[in-house]
Write an enzyme that holds these catalytic residues in place. Structure first.
Site: not given
Ligand code: RUB
Length: 310
Positions: A125, A194
């Site tokens: 990512c 996250d």
């Protein structure tokens, strides 16, 4: 940007990445505070509270968003005037944004010590914290090469190779399903976060757990770069992390599918702590099992219930 503009940019992924989402949310509440023109303290409080709700609802998974709005509104209940409340919110937001940016820098410094000249690193990512490590090592004169995953469906891997190439780091882009094939040539994996749960599990871009399993299979160290506001006090009070599922059209044009075929688009997944070698935070490099202590230290025992409605 206003609360509504920030929330819609977070939903549409123009603002993405857990750190930037958090900083943008803090800035949005700061703007609400600066632009409030009334003299009624209760009305002002209500506007901030509704701004908080709009922001928190914009993406469900990253705890950084929740922690950012909590930090920005901390002490708001004690304010006795509009001016005092405004200055509390503005001060909190500025401190949060400054601390967040400094954390990314410190993580870069700490993480770079885990790299050696000539290493080939994989990342998944697009994480500012993980890239801070790689860019710091490169800036320190280390010869580092990076394999970046494409990260379907949004292809954040392209952002990663653009950012690293601009910094002069040699990069190779691979499709997500080539991770295991590539792992034999990789020396270390660095990813972002996250959310870090109280048991040390990592919630990050979908596919992260597969990268971690492939790394573990090949005995490649798997490192997670996470500012302390990515740690979740809510998991300490028993809450599960909601894994966001986005629209199927992000994966495939629905017109290409035979009728009746469903598409699922989960955008995050959970990596168990046993696959994680270290969490690289701005307060040090720690084992995943120390997550509980970080949460208690950063947020306090009582604050785990703060603002939790049900
Ligand atoms: C981004 C992602 C990142 C973390 C950490 O997902 O999973 O690894 O958010 O990023 P998305 P950072 O693109 O769906 O937001 O280190 O920049 O906070």
């Amino acid at each position: 940007m206003s609360v509504n503009d920030v929330a819609s940019s977070i939903k549409s992924m123009e603002i993405r990445g857990a750190g930037l989402i958090a900083r943008s949310a803090a800035e949005a509440l700061k703007q609400t505070a600066q632009e409030f023109r009334g003299s009624d303290l209760a009305v002002f409080r209500k506007e901030l509270e509704s701004g908080k709700k709009v922001l928190v609802a914009s993406r469900p998974t990253a705890i950084s968003l929740w922690n950012a709005v909590q930090a920005t509104l901390r002490g708001a209940q004690e304010a006795t005037s509009v001016e005092e409340l405004r200055s509390i919110v503005v001060g909190n937001a500025d401190r949060f944004v400054k601390r967040s940016s400094q954390a990314v820098e410190l993580i870069g410094k700490f993480g770079a010590k885990r790299l050696k000249d000539g290493m080939r690193v994989m990342t998944h990512c697009n994480s500012k914290a993980a890239l801070s490590v790689i860019k710091t090592a490169h800036a320190n004169g280390m010869d580092i090469e990076v394999y970046a995953t494409e990260s379907r469906p949004w292809r954040q891997g392209l952002l990663t190779v653009r950012d690293l190439s601009a910094a002069g780091v040699p990069c190779t882009l691979i499709i997500d399903s080539a991770v295991r094939w590539a792992m034999k040539d990789i020396d270390a994996v660095f990813v972002g976060a996250d959310t870090i749960c109280s048991n040390g599990a990592l919630i990050n871009k979908v596919g992260t757990s597969q990268v971690a399993m492939a790394a573990s299979d090949s005995r490649v160290p798997f490192m997670v770069c996470a500012e302390t506001y990515k740690f979740s006090p809510r998991t300490l009070s028993g809450e599960m992390v909601e894994i966001e599922e986005r629209d199927a059209s992000e994966v495939v044009d629905p017109q290409l599918l035979p009728s009746g075929v469903k598409v699922r688009n989960p955008v995050f997944d959970a990596t168990p702590p046993e696959y994680i070698d270290s969490l690289i935070t701005e307060v040090g490099v720690i084992p995943p099992y120390a997550a509980y202590e970080v949460i208690v230290r950063e947020f306090g025992q009582t604050s785990i219930f703060e603002g939790i409605e049900d």
